[in-house]
Design an enzyme around this catalytic site. Sequence first.
Site, PDB file in Angstrom:
ATOM      1  N   GLY A 202       0.810  -1.203   0.000  1.00  0.00           N
ATOM      2  CA  GLY A 202       0.000   0.000   0.000  1.00  0.00           C
ATOM      3  C   GLY A 202       0.844   1.254   0.000  1.00  0.00           C
ATOM      4  O   GLY A 202       2.060   1.207   0.248  1.00  0.00           O
ATOM      5  N   PRO A 203       0.221   2.399  -0.274  1.00  0.00           N
ATOM      6  CA  PRO A 203       0.960   3.667  -0.279  1.00  0.00           C
ATOM      7  C   PRO A 203       1.497   3.995   1.107  1.00  0.00           C
ATOM      8  O   PRO A 203       1.069   3.412   2.107  1.00  0.00           O
ATOM      9  CB  PRO A 203      -0.105   4.696  -0.728  1.00  0.00           C
ATOM     10  N   THR A 206      -0.558   4.382   5.111  1.00  0.00           N
ATOM     11  CA  THR A 206      -1.878   3.741   5.161  1.00  0.00           C
ATOM     12  C   THR A 206      -2.025   2.788   6.343  1.00  0.00           C
ATOM     13  O   THR A 206      -3.123   2.251   6.552  1.00  0.00           O
ATOM     14  CB  THR A 206      -2.141   2.977   3.855  1.00  0.00           C
ATOM     15  N   GLY A 207      -0.973   2.542   7.101  1.00  0.00           N
ATOM     16  CA  GLY A 207      -1.109   1.750   8.318  1.00  0.00           C
ATOM     17  C   GLY A 207      -0.556   0.344   8.233  1.00  0.00           C
ATOM     18  O   GLY A 207      -0.988  -0.520   8.996  1.00  0.00           O
ATOM     19  N   LYS A 208       0.399   0.086   7.359  1.00  0.00           N
ATOM     20  CA  LYS A 208       0.954  -1.267   7.226  1.00  0.00           C
ATOM     21  C   LYS A 208       1.737  -1.659   8.488  1.00  0.00           C
ATOM     22  O   LYS A 208       1.521  -2.734   9.060  1.00  0.00           O
ATOM     23  CB  LYS A 208       1.847  -1.336   5.987  1.00  0.00           C
ATOM     24  N   HIS A 424      -6.477  34.397 -12.711  1.00  0.00           N
ATOM     25  CA  HIS A 424      -5.999  33.030 -12.952  1.00  0.00           C
ATOM     26  C   HIS A 424      -6.855  32.028 -12.176  1.00  0.00           C
ATOM     27  O   HIS A 424      -7.351  31.043 -12.747  1.00  0.00           O
ATOM     28  CB  HIS A 424      -4.538  32.922 -12.509  1.00  0.00           C
ATOM     29  N   GLU A 425      -7.053  32.276 -10.886  1.00  0.00           N
ATOM     30  CA  GLU A 425      -7.851  31.345 -10.082  1.00  0.00           C
ATOM     31  C   GLU A 425      -9.316  31.409 -10.465  1.00  0.00           C
ATOM     32  O   GLU A 425     -10.027  30.398 -10.427  1.00  0.00           O
ATOM     33  CB  GLU A 425      -7.670  31.647  -8.595  1.00  0.00           C
ATOM     34  N   HIS A 428      -9.900  29.077 -13.395  1.00  0.00           N
ATOM     35  CA  HIS A 428     -10.045  27.677 -12.977  1.00  0.00           C
ATOM     36  C   HIS A 428     -11.448  27.418 -12.415  1.00  0.00           C
ATOM     37  O   HIS A 428     -12.106  26.431 -12.776  1.00  0.00           O
ATOM     38  CB  HIS A 428      -9.002  27.330 -11.904  1.00  0.00           C
ATOM     39  N   ASP A 500       0.200  23.796 -13.978  1.00  0.00           N
ATOM     40  CA  ASP A 500      -0.962  23.411 -14.788  1.00  0.00           C
ATOM     41  C   ASP A 500      -0.520  22.785 -16.105  1.00  0.00           C
ATOM     42  O   ASP A 500      -1.050  21.749 -16.525  1.00  0.00           O
ATOM     43  CB  ASP A 500      -1.831  24.642 -15.073  1.00  0.00           C
TER      44      ASP A 500
END
Length: 656
Positions: A202-203, A206-208, A424-425, A428, A500
């Site tokens: 897992g990433p 994540t709690g391994k 700019h924002e 988006h 972006d």
Amino acid sequence: MKKFFRGAGFYLLIFLIIISVVQLFGNQTQEIRDIPFSEFYQNLKAEDVKEVKFVDRRITGTLKSTNETFTSYLPYSINEESLSSEILKQAQEKKLVVTGEPVPATPWLIEILPSLFMILIFVVIWFVFMQQSQGGGSKVMNFGKSKAKMHKGDEKVKVTFKEVAGLDEEKEELEEIVDFLKNPKKYIELGARIPKGILMVGPPGTGKTYLSKAVAGEAKVPFFSISGSDFVEMFVGVGASRVRDLFEQAKKSAPCIIFIDEIDAVGRKRGAGLGGGHDEREQTLNQLLVEMDGFGVNEGVIIMAATNRPDILDPALLRPGRFDRQVLVGSPDAKGREEILKVHARNKPLAEDVNLKVLARRTPGFTPADIENLMNEAALLTARLNEKTIKMDTIEEAITKVIAGIPKKSKVISEKERKLTAYHEAGHAVVASLLPHTDPVHQVTIIPRGRAGGFTMILPTEDKYYATKTEMEEQLVHLLGGRVAERLVLDDISTGAQNDLERVSAIARAMVTKYAMSEKLGSMAFGDSSDEVFLGRDFTTRRNYSEEVASEIDREIRRIVDEAYHMTEKLLSDNIEKLHGVAKALLKYETLDAAQFQKAFAGELDLTDDDLESSDEAKSETKEEIGQFIDETISSETVSDTPSEIKLDDESEKEV
């Protein structure tokens, strides 16, 4: 007490006692005055010498007048006849006591005693150093010994399965292992064989490792924990020796569990680097493969391992018989995040307005480690404000802080740059609201945070496990909104769109090469899909397409990006008033939440010059109305489990 006798303090105490005894007995000897021979001869002539003792040419005696002990030496140049006659004369008259003894031969043991004493001191110091250096498993002279830490079943381990939240299926897999160790009979009667190895994948965060601690707390059997990097050293053969020693210890303590954290440090694919097969790491891996499933039998020894890079592990390590089962420990869903929030909020004073369900909705894509960090940041912010309870607004601010960094309100920004960032924002946010398959806008700000000059936060409204072609095309349009808005309104472009454009290029290339979303190139994936990082494999890998196809790929990527750009330009040109309205609102409020943005997008916010100079009371009334609107919006929204998309102007690429 035993630790004291084995430590350096015990030997230091003995050394101090010896020094004290020597000093004590040395000071008890009578003081003897050393005089020249001339003075001795004058005292002898004056009959002031009571007794005299000769040892070779050394003279020791006592004076009559002072009863003082003296010593002197007879020079070789002095004639002994006159001295002898005077001594014999006084001795005959019983005025002088003359004694003497032969020169004693010093025993060899006494002669070498100082050298032996110094050697003993060095031996003691070396022994103490060796004893101290053996702490923590890193024995100086025992390189081949395993560094695994053993946790016995009777030890009080704080982490149990009750402490693990949001990982119900993963806990079931591991509870089966624990149950087999406790009740093996019911499995053996059915002819079942417990998996020899469990690989948790897992990433990061994540709690391994946390799950492995829970297994140690529940199993009540010896639990050996070691890191993959502890096997390999600079000395050849040490890694393989440590693997053998680890399994020997485990067999003696069976039934037991061995946990190897970050196993990719020792379990990488063989033959993938520039070195040959005699590489130290490969020898360690070979020994690990043999111990897990070779000619030897490891009854009652279960191997658990954790990694976030299963793609680089050796296939022989992943086959049945070694790691029979792989447990995927992924990011939790909304329900799991809520349970994890309850665990980390257990010892924290929460205010009455805190809603953990809403917070779970606000944190899509957060791992358990992220959630723990989030609650800790909220507690730190509360302490900074000198408040006694953690409020909902504080946790919301902590979420934004974890995602984008701290706000830099003191940063001086020119009005030109504020306007550029606002448009700019706004580009988006407006494009995201106009696209049918894009998630709604949660927050827009032009306040710098971290390395970003501003950002647009978008939160999903439903679970998403796949991305369609239409959604990816709309994502390209959304990402290009800032650049197109700059071009349309300011007739210029800036470097703020760097992140972006990088994401646009990456998404478009993935659409063509990985997902076969190009009608012109057909349903075929191009390039190596593996993410190998080995230098040797990169030298030997060739792309599976020609130069002509590479040119076609580049043209398709350019076509997709150009079409997205033109679509973005058309959307903003047709809705230019909405763009101006949102940009003006950002220049006024600097930060717009979901409700404020919707009002600005609909043109319901009065943004005249008089309103820009309105009092703080009017602003507070507007915030109260927005707060009521947020509560209604949250109660009607669908809970989502997909990661949030955050646009950061100057920050590295974020996963979607």
